[in-house]
Design a protein around this motif. Structure first.
Motif, PDB file in Angstrom:
ATOM      1  N   GLY A 111      42.578  40.573  27.488  1.00 28.48           N
ATOM      2  CA  GLY A 111      43.019  39.206  27.227  1.00 28.48           C
ATOM      3  C   GLY A 111      42.177  38.163  27.927  1.00 28.48           C
ATOM      4  N   GLY A 112      42.268  36.933  27.442  1.00 29.10           N
ATOM      5  CA  GLY A 112      41.480  35.841  27.985  1.00 29.10           C
ATOM      6  C   GLY A 112      41.835  35.500  29.418  1.00 29.10           C
ATOM      7  N   SER A 113      43.116  35.620  29.787  1.00 26.56           N
ATOM      8  CA  SER A 113      43.507  35.338  31.166  1.00 26.56           C
ATOM      9  C   SER A 113      42.796  36.291  32.122  1.00 26.56           C
ATOM     10  N   ALA A 114      42.761  37.570  31.777  1.00 25.64           N
ATOM     11  CA  ALA A 114      42.077  38.556  32.620  1.00 25.64           C
ATOM     12  C   ALA A 114      40.579  38.292  32.657  1.00 25.64           C
ATOM     13  N   SER A 115      40.011  37.864  31.536  1.00 21.10           N
ATOM     14  CA  SER A 115      38.580  37.539  31.512  1.00 21.10           C
ATOM     15  C   SER A 115      38.274  36.381  32.458  1.00 21.10           C
ATOM     16  N   ASN A 116      39.112  35.352  32.420  1.00 17.31           N
ATOM     17  CA  ASN A 116      38.914  34.210  33.319  1.00 17.31           C
ATOM     18  C   ASN A 116      39.071  34.616  34.779  1.00 17.31           C
ATOM     19  N   MET A 117      40.060  35.449  35.079  1.00 17.48           N
ATOM     20  CA  MET A 117      40.269  35.885  36.455  1.00 17.48           C
ATOM     21  C   MET A 117      39.105  36.744  36.950  1.00 17.48           C
ATOM     22  N   ASN A 118      38.578  37.591  36.079  1.00 14.67           N
ATOM     23  CA  ASN A 118      37.397  38.374  36.436  1.00 14.67           C
ATOM     24  C   ASN A 118      36.220  37.462  36.752  1.00 14.67           C
ATOM     25  N   ALA A 119      36.054  36.416  35.963  1.00 19.80           N
ATOM     26  CA  ALA A 119      34.957  35.473  36.203  1.00 19.80           C
ATOM     27  C   ALA A 119      35.114  34.787  37.554  1.00 19.80           C
ATOM     28  N   MET A 120      36.338  34.395  37.895  1.00 16.54           N
ATOM     29  CA  MET A 120      36.589  33.752  39.182  1.00 16.54           C
ATOM     30  C   MET A 120      36.262  34.695  40.335  1.00 16.54           C
ATOM     31  N   ASN A 121      36.635  35.965  40.183  1.00 14.04           N
ATOM     32  CA  ASN A 121      36.376  36.943  41.237  1.00 14.04           C
ATOM     33  C   ASN A 121      34.886  37.196  41.404  1.00 14.04           C
ATOM     34  N   VAL A 122      34.174  37.315  40.280  1.00 16.89           N
ATOM     35  CA  VAL A 122      32.731  37.562  40.332  1.00 16.89           C
ATOM     36  C   VAL A 122      32.000  36.354  40.911  1.00 16.89           C
ATOM     37  N   ALA A 123      32.443  35.149  40.547  1.00 16.82           N
ATOM     38  CA  ALA A 123      31.807  33.941  41.080  1.00 16.82           C
ATOM     39  C   ALA A 123      31.979  33.867  42.594  1.00 16.82           C
ATOM     40  N   ARG A 124      33.168  34.220  43.079  1.00 19.58           N
ATOM     41  CA  ARG A 124      33.389  34.218  44.527  1.00 19.58           C
ATOM     42  C   ARG A 124      32.496  35.251  45.206  1.00 19.58           C
ATOM     43  N   TYR A 125      32.406  36.433  44.623  1.00 20.07           N
ATOM     44  CA  TYR A 125      31.559  37.488  45.203  1.00 20.07           C
ATOM     45  C   TYR A 125      30.093  37.064  45.201  1.00 20.07           C
ATOM     46  N   HIS A 126      29.685  36.374  44.151  1.00 18.17           N
ATOM     47  CA  HIS A 126      28.298  35.885  44.065  1.00 18.17           C
ATOM     48  C   HIS A 126      27.979  34.962  45.238  1.00 18.17           C
ATOM     49  N   HIS A 127      28.899  34.063  45.569  1.00 17.70           N
ATOM     50  CA  HIS A 127      28.675  33.107  46.656  1.00 17.70           C
ATOM     51  C   HIS A 127      28.937  33.729  48.032  1.00 17.70           C
ATOM     52  N   PHE A 128      29.933  34.622  48.086  1.00 18.04           N
ATOM     53  CA  PHE A 128      30.340  35.201  49.373  1.00 18.04           C
ATOM     54  C   PHE A 128      30.559  36.711  49.202  1.00 18.04           C
ATOM     55  N   PRO A 129      29.477  37.493  49.120  1.00 24.04           N
ATOM     56  CA  PRO A 129      29.626  38.940  48.882  1.00 24.04           C
ATOM     57  C   PRO A 129      30.408  39.664  49.973  1.00 24.04           C
TER      58      PRO A 129
END
Length: 367
Positions: free
Chosen positions: A25-43
């Motif tokens: 679902g789209g909600s899970a896709s958005n949440m995955n994006a938020m998690n990956v973006a955070r990891y990108h900035h702060f691994p």
């Protein structure tokens, strides 16, 4: 199969490289994006958790999908750290307000890291100006995510893909083929421009009992460690089969037909007394009020708006009880309850659009 489908979707976005994963679902896709973006900035967050992080803030339009706030709560950002950006009268994010709010957040000691744009808002079907937002994101070095769960399918259409100009400058995109392309529920994808295995590095647990590296085939085919799920359905199969069956031109035709019928519905409303459009449709969402005969000409009355707010709920109740239609309604800002007709099915015809108007008139003429 999944790699090929993801590659085809990324090409429509405008990326020659990248990654992706199908999500529930789209909600899970958005949440995955938020998690990956955070990891990108702060691994370091993967091993150390939230305790060592600064106050991270997310920016999204005031008409974006609720999953942004839900994701902020789930991932530990907190909903207070989702900053709502103002929109214009059509529901599109205002880049100048975004820039001002980013500067303000920085001055208050917060750390902006992600901007969530929307291509096809739920109510008005608005498309945020991606090119101008990308300028802001690049200036402040923020991750740009595009929630195109609803509107992403315009990328199949040569006539309408301009609504998403600038999407190629995004870092990630959510897209739900189960919406406008009418793939079977569920079929949602998260696409990334990154090709450094960011998804896997963010989510992997390296379980050796599942993901052995000495297999006789390409281990890159094991996509399980890119996902926060373990067991999951082969959702890409639904899109692959449909794409193979009708081709890109067939999917383009579905998109274009939806726009044609939405435009026809809007034009017919202008010809009929008692129908008022909220605005000219930008997408396939047609938002409008029905004014019963008893209320016409009374727009100046003090009780007019209160009476108008009650029309849509009653008409919807009647259409459901009689089994003829189902149509959503809602208020928005200073606008009282209005109908929201979303035109997507390729089975629709102009005759069906006429029926919508005839039925609303029949069910609401005595109010």
């Amino acid at each position: 199969m999944e790699k090929e489908v993801l590659r085809g979707l990324r090409q429509l976005v405008g990326w020659t490289k990248g990654d992706g994963i199908f999500c529930p679902g789209g909600s899970a896709s958005n949440m995955n994006a938020m998690n990956v973006a955070r990891y990108h900035h702060f691994p370091e967050v993967k091993s150390q958790g939230l305790r060592g992080l600064p106050q991270l803030v997310i920016f999204t339009s005031s008409e974006s999908h609720y999953s942004v706030k839900k994701g902020a709560a789930f991932l530990g950002f907190g909903t207070d750290n989702v900053i709502l950006v103002e929109v214009d009268d059509r529901g599109r994010m205002i880049p100048e307000d975004l820039d001002e709010k980013i500067v303000l957040a920085k001055s208050q000691g917060a750390v902006p890291f992600l901007v969530n744009c929307t291509s096809g808002t739920t109510v008005q079907g608005a498309f945020d100006p991606l090119d101008r937002i990308a300028d802001v994101c690049e200036r402040h070095k923020l991750w740009m995510h595009v929630d195109a769960a609803f509107g992403g399918s315009v990328l199949f259409s040569k006539k309408h893909r301009h609504l998403m100009n600038g999407v190629d400058r995004a870092n990630s995109v959510t897209w739900n083929p189960h919406k406008m392309l009418l793939a079977g529920q569920q079929c949602s994808v998260l696409l990334l421009q990154d090709n450094t295995n960011l998804l896997k590095r963010c989510h992997c647990a390296n379980a050796t009992y599942l993901f052995q590296q000495d297999k006789f085939y390409d281990v890159d085919l094991d996509v399980g460690d890119k996902s926060i799920q373990c067991g999951r359905k082969v959702d890409c199969l639904k899109l692959w089969l449909m794409w193979k069956a009708v081709g890109s031109s067939g999917l383009e035709d579905r998109v274009d037909k939806a726009f044609i019928h939405a435009r026809y519905l809007g034009k017919q409303m202008k010809k009929r007394e008692g129908f008022n459009l909220l605005h000219e449709p930008e997408f396939v969402n047609v938002c409008f009020w029905f004014i019963p005969p008893s209320m016409r000409g009374t727009e100046g009355d003090a009780t007019y708006q209160d009476k108008l707010a009650k029309v849509a709920p009653v008409v919807k109740k009647r259409m459901i009880e009689q089994g003829t239609m189902m149509m959503g309604y809602q208020p928005l800002g200073n606008n009282v309850n209005f109908f929201r007709m979303v035109v997507m099915s390729p089975a629709f015809s102009q005759k069906d659009m006429d029926f919508v108007l005839d039925e609303i008139e029949r069910l609401g003429k005595d109010l």
